[in-house]
Design a protein around this motif. Structure first.
Motif, PDB file in Angstrom:
ATOM      1  N   GLU A  85       0.828  -1.206   0.000  1.00 23.09           N
ATOM      2  CA  GLU A  85       0.000   0.000   0.000  1.00 23.09           C
ATOM      3  C   GLU A  85       0.865   1.259   0.000  1.00 23.09           C
ATOM      4  OE1 GLU A  85      -3.175   0.619  -0.426  1.00 23.09           O
ATOM      5  OE2 GLU A  85      -3.818  -1.466  -0.557  1.00 23.09           O
ATOM      6  N   ALA A  86       1.960   1.261   0.759  1.00 22.44           N
ATOM      7  CA  ALA A  86       2.862   2.424   0.776  1.00 22.44           C
ATOM      8  C   ALA A  86       3.498   2.629  -0.598  1.00 22.44           C
ATOM      9  CB  ALA A  86       3.933   2.250   1.841  1.00 22.44           C
ATOM     10  N   LEU A  87       3.830   1.544  -1.267  1.00 21.20           N
ATOM     11  CA  LEU A  87       4.399   1.646  -2.606  1.00 21.20           C
ATOM     12  C   LEU A  87       3.361   2.187  -3.594  1.00 21.20           C
ATOM     13  CD1 LEU A  87       7.039   1.107  -4.125  1.00 21.20           C
ATOM     14  CD2 LEU A  87       6.202  -1.203  -4.577  1.00 21.20           C
ATOM     15  N   GLU A  88       2.117   1.690  -3.498  1.00 21.71           N
ATOM     16  CA  GLU A  88       1.061   2.136  -4.407  1.00 21.71           C
ATOM     17  C   GLU A  88       0.644   3.587  -4.159  1.00 21.71           C
ATOM     18  OE1 GLU A  88      -1.098  -2.242  -4.907  1.00 21.71           O
ATOM     19  OE2 GLU A  88      -2.215  -0.613  -3.986  1.00 21.71           O
ATOM     20  N   GLU A  89       0.506   3.969  -2.899  1.00 21.96           N
ATOM     21  CA  GLU A  89      -0.044   5.287  -2.578  1.00 21.96           C
ATOM     22  C   GLU A  89       1.005   6.387  -2.463  1.00 21.96           C
ATOM     23  OE1 GLU A  89      -2.602   4.990   0.827  1.00 21.96           O
ATOM     24  OE2 GLU A  89      -3.895   3.521  -0.161  1.00 21.96           O
ATOM     25  N   ALA A  90       2.243   5.997  -2.103  1.00 22.49           N
ATOM     26  CA  ALA A  90       3.275   7.017  -1.879  1.00 22.49           C
ATOM     27  C   ALA A  90       4.597   6.688  -2.559  1.00 22.49           C
ATOM     28  CB  ALA A  90       3.499   7.204  -0.379  1.00 22.49           C
ATOM     29  N   CYS A  91       4.608   5.671  -3.438  1.00 17.87           N
ATOM     30  CA  CYS A  91       5.836   5.285  -4.147  1.00 17.87           C
ATOM     31  C   CYS A  91       6.996   5.125  -3.172  1.00 17.87           C
ATOM     32  CB  CYS A  91       6.183   6.311  -5.222  1.00 17.87           C
ATOM     33  SG  CYS A  91       4.857   6.583  -6.417  1.00 17.87           S
ATOM     34  N   ALA A  92       6.708   4.623  -1.983  1.00 14.34           N
ATOM     35  CA  ALA A  92       7.701   4.511  -0.914  1.00 14.34           C
ATOM     36  C   ALA A  92       7.960   3.053  -0.561  1.00 14.34           C
ATOM     37  CB  ALA A  92       7.207   5.260   0.327  1.00 14.34           C
ATOM     38  N   ARG A  93       9.229   2.727  -0.390  1.00 15.95           N
ATOM     39  CA  ARG A  93       9.613   1.393   0.077  1.00 15.95           C
ATOM     40  C   ARG A  93       9.802   1.458   1.588  1.00 15.95           C
ATOM     41  NH1 ARG A  93      14.262  -0.902  -1.640  1.00 15.95           N
ATOM     42  NH2 ARG A  93      15.249   1.126  -1.797  1.00 15.95           N
ATOM     43  N   LEU A  94       9.196   0.489   2.296  1.00 17.21           N
ATOM     44  CA  LEU A  94       9.226   0.504   3.751  1.00 17.21           C
ATOM     45  C   LEU A  94       9.975  -0.682   4.333  1.00 17.21           C
ATOM     46  CD1 LEU A  94       5.538   1.400   4.712  1.00 17.21           C
ATOM     47  CD2 LEU A  94       7.435   2.935   4.149  1.00 17.21           C
ATOM     48  N   GLU A  95      10.577  -0.441   5.479  1.00 14.52           N
ATOM     49  CA  GLU A  95      11.078  -1.505   6.347  1.00 14.52           C
ATOM     50  C   GLU A  95      10.059  -1.585   7.477  1.00 14.52           C
ATOM     51  OE1 GLU A  95      14.395  -1.433   9.667  1.00 14.52           O
ATOM     52  OE2 GLU A  95      15.291  -1.548   7.652  1.00 14.52           O
ATOM     53  N   MET A  96       9.354  -2.704   7.549  1.00 14.70           N
ATOM     54  CA  MET A  96       8.246  -2.831   8.489  1.00 14.70           C
ATOM     55  C   MET A  96       8.747  -3.078   9.907  1.00 14.70           C
ATOM     56  SD  MET A  96       5.808  -2.245   6.474  1.00 14.70           S
ATOM     57  CE  MET A  96       4.517  -2.495   7.676  1.00 14.70           C
ATOM     58  N   GLY A  97       8.036  -2.486  10.854  1.00 13.61           N
ATOM     59  CA  GLY A  97       8.306  -2.664  12.267  1.00 13.61           C
ATOM     60  C   GLY A  97       7.137  -3.359  12.938  1.00 13.61           C
ATOM     61  N   PRO A  98       7.008  -3.186  14.249  1.00 11.36           N
ATOM     62  CA  PRO A  98       5.948  -3.882  14.991  1.00 11.36           C
ATOM     63  C   PRO A  98       4.563  -3.277  14.753  1.00 11.36           C
ATOM     64  CG  PRO A  98       7.221  -2.490  16.473  1.00 11.36           C
ATOM     65  CD  PRO A  98       7.914  -2.443  15.136  1.00 11.36           C
ATOM     66  N   LEU A  99       3.579  -4.066  15.072  1.00 14.29           N
ATOM     67  CA  LEU A  99       2.190  -3.652  15.005  1.00 14.29           C
ATOM     68  C   LEU A  99       1.936  -2.567  16.054  1.00 14.29           C
ATOM     69  CD1 LEU A  99      -0.559  -4.415  13.660  1.00 14.29           C
ATOM     70  CD2 LEU A  99      -0.882  -6.006  15.562  1.00 14.29           C
ATOM     71  N   ILE A 100       1.338  -1.460  15.623  1.00 14.86           N
ATOM     72  CA  ILE A 100       0.987  -0.378  16.547  1.00 14.86           C
ATOM     73  C   ILE A 100      -0.401  -0.590  17.118  1.00 14.86           C
ATOM     74  CG2 ILE A 100       0.424   2.075  16.740  1.00 14.86           C
ATOM     75  CD1 ILE A 100       2.447   2.616  14.542  1.00 14.86           C
ATOM     76  N   GLY A 101      -1.358  -0.925  16.243  1.00  8.50           N
ATOM     77  CA  GLY A 101      -2.735  -1.015  16.707  1.00  8.50           C
ATOM     78  C   GLY A 101      -3.597  -1.921  15.864  1.00  8.50           C
ATOM     79  N   VAL A 102      -4.667  -2.407  16.495  1.00 12.82           N
ATOM     80  CA  VAL A 102      -5.702  -3.195  15.841  1.00 12.82           C
ATOM     81  C   VAL A 102      -7.006  -2.465  16.127  1.00 12.82           C
ATOM     82  CG1 VAL A 102      -6.905  -5.410  15.740  1.00 12.82           C
ATOM     83  CG2 VAL A 102      -4.437  -5.344  16.213  1.00 12.82           C
ATOM     84  N   TYR A 103      -7.590  -1.902  15.089  1.00 16.58           N
ATOM     85  CA  TYR A 103      -8.778  -1.078  15.246  1.00 16.58           C
ATOM     86  C   TYR A 103      -9.950  -1.744  14.528  1.00 16.58           C
ATOM     87  CZ  TYR A 103      -4.884   2.072  16.133  1.00 16.58           C
ATOM     88  OH  TYR A 103      -3.718   2.613  16.593  1.00 16.58           O
ATOM     89  N   SER A 104     -11.004  -2.067  15.281  1.00 18.71           N
ATOM     90  CA  SER A 104     -12.193  -2.719  14.726  1.00 18.71           C
ATOM     91  C   SER A 104     -13.280  -1.685  14.503  1.00 18.71           C
ATOM     92  CB  SER A 104     -12.699  -3.787  15.692  1.00 18.71           C
ATOM     93  OG  SER A 104     -11.732  -4.785  15.872  1.00 18.71           O
ATOM     94  N   ILE A 105     -13.816  -1.651  13.287  1.00 20.54           N
ATOM     95  CA  ILE A 105     -14.861  -0.705  12.940  1.00 20.54           C
ATOM     96  C   ILE A 105     -16.048  -1.502  12.387  1.00 20.54           C
ATOM     97  CG2 ILE A 105     -15.454   1.402  11.693  1.00 20.54           C
ATOM     98  CD1 ILE A 105     -11.879   0.561  12.023  1.00 20.54           C
ATOM     99  N   PRO A 106     -16.874  -2.062  13.279  1.00 16.41           N
ATOM    100  CA  PRO A 106     -17.957  -2.940  12.830  1.00 16.41           C
ATOM    101  C   PRO A 106     -18.989  -2.262  11.925  1.00 16.41           C
ATOM    102  CG  PRO A 106     -17.920  -2.781  15.252  1.00 16.41           C
ATOM    103  CD  PRO A 106     -16.801  -1.953  14.730  1.00 16.41           C
ATOM    104  N   ARG A 107     -19.244  -0.969  12.091  1.00 14.54           N
ATOM    105  CA  ARG A 107     -20.286  -0.312  11.290  1.00 14.54           C
ATOM    106  C   ARG A 107     -19.948  -0.296   9.803  1.00 14.54           C
ATOM    107  NH1 ARG A 107     -19.128   4.694   9.645  1.00 14.54           N
ATOM    108  NH2 ARG A 107     -17.400   5.753  10.663  1.00 14.54           N
TER     109      ARG A 107
END
Length: 174
Positions: A85-107
């Motif tokens: 997604e970072a490559l598609e939206e911002a042409c950026a290559r990322l080095e991934m780190g840890p998970l920050i958050g899990v956000y549930s949006i049931p609606r």
């Protein structure tokens, strides 16, 4: 359209055996269509203490700022999806780190997994789904133009966990 095409596929609403919820079921073969939440993956990506953000070129929230994020695809891990997604939206290559958050949006039927990341080489540009891409220092972030509540949560959770090597993922706000 052929007669067989008109009849095939889930077309009856009923509770399948062993289930507790009404689902779409194919009247011919019994196939059950499970309509489950979508997984969104993204990253708070940093370069030189600045956050990579994208101005959305698509609805919802066209013209508003977000972190690079989008729907996870079949055949990829959540981390691979966030990097894609970072490559598609911002042409950026990322080095991934840890998970920050899990956000549930049931609606809206979403579960969002947001990671900490670092731009590999500092290079970025607006991708096909972005009007612009920019690096913002914390006090420069366009808070009044943020696309979604989860973007704000992820940014705040990134800041709250800076310097931590083992991050306990955050969750929805009350």
């Amino acid at each position: 359209m052929s007669d067989s095409a008109k009849k095939s596929g889930p077309s009856i609403r009923a509770v399948p055996d062993g289930d507790t919820r009404e689902r779409l079921i194919c009247g011919d073969c019994g196939f059950v269509h499970y309509d489950n939440p979508k997984i969104v993956v993204g990253a708070v990506a940093i370069w030189d203490e600045r956050v990579l953000m994208c101005k959305r070129a698509i609805e919802p929230a066209r013209g508003r700022w977000t972190i690079p994020a989008g729907y996870m695809e079949l055949g990829e891990t959540a981390e691979q999806g966030a990097a894609r997604e970072a490559l598609e939206e911002a042409c950026a290559r990322l080095e991934m780190g840890p998970l920050i958050g899990v956000y549930s949006i049931p609606r809206i039927g979403q579960v969002q997994l947001i990671y900490r990341a670092r731009l590999v080489d500092g290079a970025f540009a607006a991708g096909a789904e972005s009007l612009d891409a920019a690096l913002y220092a914390w006090d420069e972030i366009p808070w009044d133009e943020i696309a979604f509540p989860t973007v704000r949560w992820a940014l705040e959770d990134w800041r709250a966990t800076r310097g931590e090597h083992a991050v306990v993922p955050r969750v929805n706000r009350v």
